[in-house]
Design a protein around this motif. Structure first.
Motif, short mmCIF file in Angstrom:
data_model
loop_
_atom_site.label_atom_id
_atom_site.label_comp_id
_atom_site.label_asym_id
_atom_site.label_seq_id
_atom_site.Cartn_x
_atom_site.Cartn_y
_atom_site.Cartn_z
N ALA A 117 -7.87 -2.00 -10.66
CA ALA A 117 -6.68 -2.68 -11.17
C ALA A 117 -6.13 -3.65 -10.12
CB ALA A 117 -5.63 -1.65 -11.56
N VAL A 118 -6.01 -3.16 -8.89
CA VAL A 118 -5.48 -3.98 -7.79
C VAL A 118 -6.43 -5.14 -7.47
CG1 VAL A 118 -4.84 -3.97 -5.34
CG2 VAL A 118 -4.15 -2.07 -6.82
N ALA A 137 2.71 -4.44 -1.91
CA ALA A 137 2.98 -3.01 -2.16
C ALA A 137 1.68 -2.26 -2.41
CB ALA A 137 3.91 -2.85 -3.36
N TRP A 138 0.76 -2.89 -3.15
CA TRP A 138 -0.46 -2.20 -3.56
C TRP A 138 -1.47 -2.00 -2.45
CZ3 TRP A 138 -0.67 0.82 -7.43
CH2 TRP A 138 0.07 0.57 -8.61
N ALA A 141 -0.57 0.91 -0.26
CA ALA A 141 -0.61 2.11 -1.11
C ALA A 141 -2.06 2.59 -1.29
CB ALA A 141 0.02 1.82 -2.47
N MET A 142 -2.96 1.66 -1.59
CA MET A 142 -4.36 2.03 -1.82
C MET A 142 -5.03 2.51 -0.54
SD MET A 142 -4.55 1.97 -4.98
CE MET A 142 -6.23 2.63 -4.93
N LYS A 143 -4.69 1.87 0.56
CA LYS A 143 -5.24 2.29 1.86
C LYS A 143 -4.83 3.74 2.15
CE LYS A 143 -5.52 0.67 6.67
NZ LYS A 143 -4.80 1.72 7.45
N ALA A 144 -3.54 4.02 1.93
CA ALA A 144 -3.03 5.38 2.17
C ALA A 144 -3.67 6.39 1.21
CB ALA A 144 -1.51 5.40 2.01
N THR A 200 8.39 -4.80 -5.89
CA THR A 200 9.36 -3.77 -6.27
C THR A 200 8.97 -3.11 -7.58
OG1 THR A 200 11.06 -5.07 -5.14
CG2 THR A 200 11.81 -3.30 -6.59
N SER A 201 8.61 -3.90 -8.59
CA SER A 201 8.20 -3.30 -9.87
C SER A 201 6.89 -2.52 -9.71
CB SER A 201 8.08 -4.36 -10.97
OG SER A 201 7.21 -5.41 -10.61
N SER A 202 6.02 -2.97 -8.82
CA SER A 202 4.78 -2.23 -8.56
C SER A 202 5.08 -0.87 -7.92
CB SER A 202 3.86 -3.03 -7.63
OG SER A 202 3.20 -4.04 -8.35
#
Length: 215
Positions: A117-118, A137-138, A141-144, A200-202
């Motif tokens: 998706a990202v 934001a993504w 997030a995906m790395k984590a 922010t919405s993500s």
């Protein structure tokens, strides 16, 4: 504990319904964020888009996860104006393709779905890290999420919690950035000092997933 937890189709439907509620609740907030650096419509667009998704959910609630996500993507593309419609639409279309015909998702399936998706958003928007977009934001997030899942004994919910925390930090880290993409980029240095509405919405969407799975 939650180690072998799978994400069910019902939980995916619940995530989308929760996201719709969260976008409605944060409509004014997202629009206020968009006002100094965008078209002052991000909250309105996200609320409208997910309200339409909510209307579609009963029709697809018994379909596979890929189908549910692709329907969500198509709905957002057709109903949401501005840049966020095509980008969030692509997010769910690509995520749906990665979850094609699946009735449930393991932690690694969830990572694969979100990564696809990202990646779709990055290709579509051509944004990189630091451009002050939802990608900021993504990416953390995906790395984590990947790092936590790869750790021995790290369960899906713990990993997702770490991804949400990273997304929140990534969102806040957009404040000092100068926008390089979209409407905000026309402002040049005046885009500095504002939190990116898409990031922010993500973050809110990812947090809604975590809240659904932990709820």
């Amino acid at each position: 504990g939650h180690f072998n937890m799978v994400v069910t189709r019902d939980q995916i439907v619940q995530w989308l319904a929760t996201t719709a509620a969260v976008m409605k609740e944060n409509k004014a907030y997202l629009t206020d964020l968009d006002s100094p650096i965008g078209d002052a419509d991000h909250g309105i667009n996200m609320d409208r888009g997910f309200r339409n998704v909510l209307e579609k959910l009963p029709d697809v609630a018994d379909k596979d996860i890929g189908n549910i996500l692709k329907t969500t993507g198509m709905t957002l593309i057709s109903k949401v104006g501005g840049a966020s419609g095509p980008l969030y639409g692509t997010f769910f279309m690509r995520g749906g393709m990665a979850a094609d015909s699946k009735e449930e998702l393991t932690g690694h399936d969830l990572a694969t779905m979100l990564q696809a998706a990202v990646d779709g958003v990055i290709q579509r928007g051509r944004a990189q890290a630091g451009d002050k977009t939802m990608v900021d934001a993504w990416l953390p997030a995906m790395k984590a999420f990947h790092e936590a899942l790869d750790k021995d004994g790290e369960d899906t919910l713990t990993a997702l919690g770490e991804a949400v925390a990273a997304a929140e930090q990534g969102m806040k880290d957009t404040i000092p950035l100068q926008a390089k993409k979209g409407r905000a980029s026309y402002l040049g240095e005046r885009s500095i000092g504002h939190q990116d509405p898409g990031a922010t919405s993500s973050y809110l969407m990812l947090k809604a997933l975590n809240d659904t799975l932990t709820g």
